[in-house]
Each structure stands twice: as C-alpha cells, then as structure tokens.
Design a protein around this motif. Sequence first.
Motif, PDB file in Angstrom:
ATOM      1  N   LEU A  81       0.830  -1.211   0.000  1.00 40.03           N
ATOM      2  CA  LEU A  81       0.000   0.000   0.000  1.00 40.03           C
ATOM      3  C   LEU A  81       0.865   1.262   0.000  1.00 40.03           C
ATOM      4  N   GLU A  82       1.999   1.202   0.688  1.00 35.05           N
ATOM      5  CA  GLU A  82       2.920   2.346   0.657  1.00 35.05           C
ATOM      6  C   GLU A  82       3.402   2.592  -0.767  1.00 35.05           C
ATOM      7  N   ALA A  83       3.806   1.524  -1.465  1.00 39.90           N
ATOM      8  CA  ALA A  83       4.268   1.664  -2.849  1.00 39.90           C
ATOM      9  C   ALA A  83       3.143   2.177  -3.746  1.00 39.90           C
ATOM     10  N   TRP A  84       1.922   1.680  -3.525  1.00 46.09           N
ATOM     11  CA  TRP A  84       0.790   2.151  -4.318  1.00 46.09           C
ATOM     12  C   TRP A  84       0.611   3.658  -4.151  1.00 46.09           C
ATOM     13  N   LEU A  85       0.662   4.131  -2.905  1.00 45.24           N
ATOM     14  CA  LEU A  85       0.459   5.555  -2.645  1.00 45.24           C
ATOM     15  C   LEU A  85       1.605   6.387  -3.219  1.00 45.24           C
ATOM     16  N   LEU A  86       2.840   5.934  -3.027  1.00 46.76           N
ATOM     17  CA  LEU A  86       3.989   6.683  -3.538  1.00 46.76           C
ATOM     18  C   LEU A  86       4.021   6.725  -5.063  1.00 46.76           C
ATOM     19  N   ASN A  87       3.473   5.712  -5.713  1.00 50.20           N
ATOM     20  CA  ASN A  87       3.481   5.655  -7.176  1.00 50.20           C
ATOM     21  C   ASN A  87       2.173   6.127  -7.794  1.00 50.20           C
ATOM     22  N   HIS A  88       1.238   6.600  -6.981  1.00 43.76           N
ATOM     23  CA  HIS A  88      -0.045   7.079  -7.499  1.00 43.76           C
ATOM     24  C   HIS A  88       0.212   8.298  -8.389  1.00 43.76           C
ATOM     25  N   PRO A  89      -0.385   8.340  -9.590  1.00 46.89           N
ATOM     26  CA  PRO A  89      -0.086   9.453 -10.498  1.00 46.89           C
ATOM     27  C   PRO A  89      -0.532  10.817  -9.985  1.00 46.89           C
ATOM     28  N   ARG A  90      -1.583  10.881  -9.203  1.00 52.24           N
ATOM     29  CA  ARG A  90      -2.098  12.173  -8.719  1.00 52.24           C
ATOM     30  C   ARG A  90      -1.497  12.572  -7.377  1.00 52.24           C
ATOM     31  N   PHE A  91      -1.431  11.630  -6.446  1.00 52.91           N
ATOM     32  CA  PHE A  91      -1.019  11.952  -5.079  1.00 52.91           C
ATOM     33  C   PHE A  91       0.447  11.642  -4.785  1.00 52.91           C
ATOM     34  N   GLY A  92       1.037  10.728  -5.528  1.00 51.55           N
ATOM     35  CA  GLY A  92       2.398  10.283  -5.252  1.00 51.55           C
ATOM     36  C   GLY A  92       3.464  11.369  -5.293  1.00 51.55           C
ATOM     37  N   PRO A  93       3.460  12.246  -6.307  1.00 53.75           N
ATOM     38  CA  PRO A  93       4.537  13.239  -6.381  1.00 53.75           C
ATOM     39  C   PRO A  93       4.651  14.137  -5.148  1.00 53.75           C
ATOM     40  N   SER A  94       3.518  14.574  -4.592  1.00 51.71           N
ATOM     41  CA  SER A  94       3.604  15.462  -3.428  1.00 51.71           C
ATOM     42  C   SER A  94       4.086  14.702  -2.192  1.00 51.71           C
ATOM     43  N   VAL A  95       3.688  13.451  -2.050  1.00 49.53           N
ATOM     44  CA  VAL A  95       4.141  12.656  -0.904  1.00 49.53           C
ATOM     45  C   VAL A  95       5.639  12.375  -1.042  1.00 49.53           C
ATOM     46  N   ARG A  96       6.084  12.025  -2.259  1.00 51.67           N
ATOM     47  CA  ARG A  96       7.521  11.769  -2.481  1.00 51.67           C
ATOM     48  C   ARG A  96       8.345  13.037  -2.261  1.00 51.67           C
ATOM     49  N   ALA A  97       7.836  14.198  -2.707  1.00 49.67           N
ATOM     50  CA  ALA A  97       8.563  15.458  -2.517  1.00 49.67           C
ATOM     51  C   ALA A  97       8.713  15.774  -1.035  1.00 49.67           C
ATOM     52  N   TRP A  98       7.658  15.505  -0.261  1.00 50.55           N
ATOM     53  CA  TRP A  98       7.750  15.749   1.179  1.00 50.55           C
ATOM     54  C   TRP A  98       8.781  14.826   1.813  1.00 50.55           C
ATOM     55  N   ARG A  99       8.751  13.559   1.436  1.00 44.36           N
ATOM     56  CA  ARG A  99       9.701  12.596   2.007  1.00 44.36           C
ATOM     57  C   ARG A  99      11.138  12.942   1.648  1.00 44.36           C
ATOM     58  N   ALA A 100      11.359  13.354   0.417  1.00 44.61           N
ATOM     59  CA  ALA A 100      12.726  13.608  -0.048  1.00 44.61           C
ATOM     60  C   ALA A 100      13.301  14.907   0.514  1.00 44.61           C
ATOM     61  N   ASN A 101      12.512  15.982   0.528  1.00 48.88           N
ATOM     62  CA  ASN A 101      13.060  17.301   0.863  1.00 48.88           C
ATOM     63  C   ASN A 101      12.232  18.080   1.865  1.00 48.88           C
ATOM     64  N   GLY A 102      11.113  17.541   2.327  1.00 48.68           N
ATOM     65  CA  GLY A 102      10.208  18.339   3.145  1.00 48.68           C
ATOM     66  C   GLY A 102       9.632  19.477   2.326  1.00 48.68           C
ATOM     67  N   ALA A 103       9.465  19.221   1.014  1.00 49.59           N
ATOM     68  CA  ALA A 103       9.104  20.272   0.074  1.00 49.59           C
ATOM     69  C   ALA A 103       7.594  20.346  -0.154  1.00 49.59           C
ATOM     70  N   ILE A 104       7.125  21.570  -0.398  1.00 43.11           N
ATOM     71  CA  ILE A 104       5.728  21.821  -0.737  1.00 43.11           C
ATOM     72  C   ILE A 104       5.721  22.700  -1.987  1.00 43.11           C
ATOM     73  N   PRO A 105       5.041  22.268  -3.056  1.00 45.48           N
ATOM     74  CA  PRO A 105       4.989  23.095  -4.271  1.00 45.48           C
ATOM     75  C   PRO A 105       4.320  24.443  -4.002  1.00 45.48           C
ATOM     76  N   ARG A 106       4.717  25.448  -4.774  1.00 40.56           N
ATOM     77  CA  ARG A 106       4.192  26.804  -4.591  1.00 40.56           C
ATOM     78  C   ARG A 106       2.665  26.843  -4.673  1.00 40.56           C
ATOM     79  N   LYS A 107       2.093  26.153  -5.654  1.00 41.71           N
ATOM     80  CA  LYS A 107       0.634  26.147  -5.812  1.00 41.71           C
ATOM     81  C   LYS A 107      -0.033  25.578  -4.557  1.00 41.71           C
TER      82      LYS A 107
END
Length: 148
Positions: free
Chosen positions: A72-98
């Motif tokens: 389920l973790e892999a499913w969420l991290l690889n989800h096309p809509r939600f995965g990028p923001s979760v991966r960005a947070w994990r990698a850098n604690g990053a939040i997109p400007r939008k």
Amino acid sequence: MSTPPSAEPPALELDAPEAPALPTSRGVRTGYLIAGLAFTALGIIGAFLPLMPTTIFLILAAGCFGRSSPKLEAWLLNHPRFGPSVRAWRANGAIPRKAKVFACLGMAGGMAVFLLAARPKLWLGLLVGAIMAGCAAFVVSRPAPPAA
C-alpha cells in the motif's frame, strides 16, 4: 568455493531512505494499517472538499503504510495524482508553490468561517488566529521541490 554471478545486477536506489523495520506485533501492524486506510480516506475526501486538506493526510497514510503494508505504501507513492507530493515531502520536506497558496487560502477561509460562524470571544479569536498564522508560516517556510 564461489557462487556464480547472477544474470541481473541488484537494483540500487541511491536516494531512497532505508525502509523502517515492520513492527513485530501483528496488533501494532494492524493498527498502523487501519490508521493508514483512515488517513487515505480523509485525504481522498479532502481532494473534493474545499477546506479539507489532502496532502497531509496522505503523508500520514504513507508513514503508516510504511510500518504495516509495503504494497500500500508503494501504491500511494506511485499514485499518479497523489504520489509526487508525498515523495517530494519525504525527499526534501518540500511543498509546491501552488499547494502553499491553496493551503494559506484554505487557512484564511477557515479562519473567516470560524470568526463569522462561531463569533468567538476576542481571546479565543486571537488564539486561533495565532495558531493559523503559525501553521501558515510553517507551510510558507518549506522549500519548493527541485525542478525535474
């Protein structure tokens, strides 16, 4: 005696953090799984309701799934809509400007609804406003994800 070389070299993930060891207790893993499913449900609801957050619930869900269900973790991290923001947070604690803009607008809207609907005493309005401002400052202070 040596072992024959394998046909495929092992896959390396250079920037991937080590996965936490799964708890040994089945009850603890089940608790994390239930929490992860609940956070996922809240995140999906938040994708459709204007003042409810999405990403924070999905970040929490990924953390729970990491301790209960790697699939389920892999499913969420690889989800096309939600995965990028979760991966960005994990990698850098990053939040997109939008996302920062929408989060701050949501907090401001929530504060306005609170003030108009609850008509709190001055001290409570100031306290809630200070908490909202602190949360907004935290969101704004996070780095943006690196350009791909």
